[in-house]
Design a protein around this motif. Structure first.
Motif: not given
Length: 738
Positions: A315-323, A326-328
């Motif tokens: 659940l560690h979301v590090v990037r969000a773009k469009g659809s 990215t989780v780490q």
């Protein structure tokens, strides 16, 4: 840490006048700079309700703890927890709920009553819009007093589980100490409303005098530019919400969003000079995810952190773009995923759309009346000419329910269909038909009737209620996103509702917070199903995935009748949450609906979803019922009889295992059994999700659990190797700091 843009324009803002004044002001360059940084850096603003942890939210939890500690002169090391909301009113409602839940064991003596010093009357009018008294109010058991003398008299004649003091700095500290002592003598806990407090105030005489169990803060901590509220209290006070079963009993979608968190940081960090100890704590957590989680567990919600750690970073979301998200993972491995949640259905153009930066942030004119423009656009979209701005879906629903009550004062009864979700404020909770979610917070408005829309006798039960002549409002969420329902409300039942509206004179309101602007395949879910409506709530699409906002829309007839009943409250509802930046994002969202040709796009993607679901194994060992409406859908988790002896289908083990399966095997961010797919996804991305759904339908629960166990073993090994490499590097001459 704050960027140069975030440090700009942080001069103190005076509190707004009481009454109908707006709680949100024009956004300055500091707030616009925060948004620009987040969008350019593709940082997640909203990722998921309740479980969204960021470095910013953990640090704000710590800073709020230090703020309250210093205001009350508590000793160093004293730690407080916070719950993030979107306004002072949401925070006050949350505080009342916690006061009631904390005193649930003694409810027989106080009946859940909470006493409030409410000098300007704004909270009281929202709770009791018709002035019927605390027994018959929309929020029962909230006893409001305009003066300390009236408060003292009330304390001497009845018992309460809590005392809320609004505008406490206007009360003489000695008198406040005496009132707090009187309340505590009968077992009541104390909350102070500091929603307009100056973030730079070093000490608060009121806080020192009352020694509160809870402190409510509000929009002053964002300079009145970003919707925000929070309630902060001791760990003992938050004890009822500190178990796996109750950790998310109170929740909201937008709370803790990164825009608000950075705005609060920007204001609060001015309290401390560069040598202050707070900076050492913040520096230690920066770039160290485990320390960030520690900070969040100590100062926000330990149950969220427990979940993050059990899921090993999924659940560690590090990037969000469009659809895409990215989780780490905790091992350091990054996975790029198709976003199958969209922040619980937010936005129409994915995460951090470029035009949000170019068309909104960089072109925002603080002197332009975007609120009036949005009113005109929404009137054209909906046929409902009156807009009441909101800061969340819950506050939009709350506005609508209050206005309906004002417009039909002689008819107390509200019909809500089971499986509906309206929110968790004490008013929007009336439209949430979930007993467990409501039970600890009594008393609640009792003239609510919940009808199961899928029952064979649903239409007959509805007609019986209407025949009473007491129904003033029928509130409908046509497609449910958070229950065990597997289809929209039946058309035959909606036909009965539509006929009765004309014949019997009740109002019909629709909750389109989740379903609007093609989320469920139609521009609005009610179109083609209900010929006429009187009220509508909107929020998630309007946010554009960037900023907390919403609206309740009502007809001329509702507006005029409500105004006749309580003109002051109608004005307050129209003005309190009107914000130009939120309206600008909403206008951009609506414009992009057609610019992106979402009608055609969603129609094509919906066909891919339908085909994918049709291709799932019918007699699946792991999936029972399934349905989709547009790009919203859900799968029922099924377990064989033997496994059900040890595991609940909706229990923690299966829930976490299903999440991990979707993230690690399907490469899709799907939370357990519900999907909310991006409206701008490519057909290939939707096919990827549906192929995974088909694979899931062919995978036995035993195999699924084995696959997840293998993931845990591999991540443990990766983590150990990573630690070993790090230790070797630190011990080598080239890796040392000496």
């Amino acid at each position: 840490m704050s960027t140069q843009a975030e440090q700009a324009d942080v001069s103190p803002q005076p509190a707004p006048d009481a009454g109908a004044a707006r709680h949100l002001r024009a956004a300055g360059q500091g707030t616009l700079g925060i948004l620009a940084d987040l969008i350019e850096q593709e940082r997640p603003i909203f990722a998921m309700p309740s479980w969204f942890v960021t470095e910013d939210s953990a640090q704000v939890g710590f800073l709020l703890s230090e703020l309250v500690r210093e205001l009350g002169a508590a000793p160093p090391g004293t730690a407080y927890r916070s719950f993030f909301a979107n306004s002072r009113y949401e925070a006050l409602h949350g505080a009342v709920k916690l006061l009631r839940h904390r005193a649930l064991a003694t409810a027989g003596s106080h009946g859940g009553r909470v006493l409030v010093l409410d000098p300007d009357g704004t909270l009281g009018r929202r709770a009791d819009p018709l002035g019927e008294g605390p027994e018959r109010a929309l929020v029962p058991g909230l006893v409001t007093c305009p003066t300390p003398d009236a408060l003292r008299e009330a304390l001497s004649t009845d018992s309460y589980c809590g005392l809320v003091v609004r505008a406490p700095e206007s009360v003489d500290p000695a008198e406040l100490t005496a009132l707090a002592k009187l309340a505590r003598a009968q077992g009541a806990r104390i909350a102070l409303d500091l929603a307009d407090a100056d973030p730079l105030q070093l000490r608060s005489p009121a806080t020192a005098a009352a020694r509160p169990d809870l402190v409510v803060v509000g929009e002053s901590l964002t300079g009145y530019e970003v919707p925000f509220g929070a309630f902060i209290g001791t760990h003992d006070m938050f004890a009822p919400w500190s178990t796996p079963a109750t950790g998310f009993l109170h929740s909201n979608t937008y709370g803790g969003n990164t825009v608000a968190m950075r705005a609060v940081q920007r204001q609060l960090l001015r309290r401390w000079n560069a040598e202050a100890p707070v900076h050492r704590v913040l520096a230690a957590a920066t770039k160290d995810w485990q320390r960030t989680l520690d900070l969040y567990a100590r100062h926000v919600n330990p149950m969220t952190v427990r979940m993050h750690r059990k899921l090993r970073g999924a659940l560690h979301v590090v990037r969000a773009k469009g659809s895409r998200l990215t989780v780490q993972l905790d091992s350091g491995r990054r996975l790029e995923l198709v976003d199958g949640l969209c922040g619980a259905g937010l936005g129409v153009n994915g995460h951090n759309p470029t035009d949000a930066l170019t068309d909104v942030v960089r072109n925002h004119d603080p002197d332009r009346d975007y609120v009036a423009e949005l009113r005109r656009v929404l009137a054209e979209e909906s046929g409902l000419p009156h807009t009441f701005p909101a800061v969340s879906g819950a506050s939009a629903v709350e506005n609508a329910l209050i206005l309906a009550r004002l417009a039909r004062p002689e008819r107390r009864r509200i019909v809500v269909f089971k499986h509906n979700y309206g929110g968790k404020t004490l008013v929007s909770l009336l439209a949430t038909a979930a007993t467990r979610t409501r039970a600890p917070f009594a008393p609640l408005y009792e003239d609510i009737v919940h009808i199961d829309p899928y029952a064979a006798d649903a239409a007959d039960e509805f007609r019986t209620q209407i025949a009473s002549g007491q129904v003033g409002l029928v509130w409908i969420e046509l497609v449910h996103g958070s229950s065990d329902s597997y289809g929209p409300i039946p058309g035959a039942l909606l036909d009965v509702v539509a006929r009765g509206r004309t014949d019997d004179g009740y109002l019909v309101g629709v909750d389109e917070v989740l379903t609007s602007f093609y989320r469920c395949g139609r521009r609005f879910a009610h179109q083609g199903r209900l010929p006429e409506i009187d009220l509508m709530s909107l929020s998630k699409a309007l946010s554009y995935g960037c900023f907390p906002t919403g609206a309740a829309l009502v007809s001329d007839a509702v507006h005029d009748a409500a105004t006749k009943t309580n003109p002051q409250l109608v004005t307050e509802l129209r003005e309190h949450h009107a914000g130009r930046l939120g309206a600008h994002f909403a206008l951009q969202a609506i414009a992009q609906v057609d610019a992106l040709q979402l009608d055609r796009r969603v129609a094509a993607l919906s066909e891919v979803v339908r085909t994918g679901i049709a291709g799932m194994r019918r007699r699946s060992p792991s999936v029972g019922r399934r349905f989709a409406e547009g790009l919203l859908g859900r799968f029922e988790v099924r377990l064989p009889r033997l496994l059900r002896r040890f595991i609940e289908p909706d229990g923690e083990l299966m829930t976490f295992s299903m999440m991990l399966w979707w993230v690690t095997r399907a490469r899709a961010f799907v939370v357990y059994d519900v999907f909310l797919l991006p409206l701008i996804a490519t057909e290939d991305e939707i096919r990827q999700v549906m192929r995974s759904a088909q694979e899931l339908s062919r995978t036995s629960p035993y195999r699924l659990l084995a696959q997840v166990a293998r993931f845990h073993a591999e991540e443990t090994l990766r983590g150990a190797l990573r630690w070993a490499r790090s230790a070797t590097h630190k011990s080598s001459p080239t890796g040392s700091n000496t």
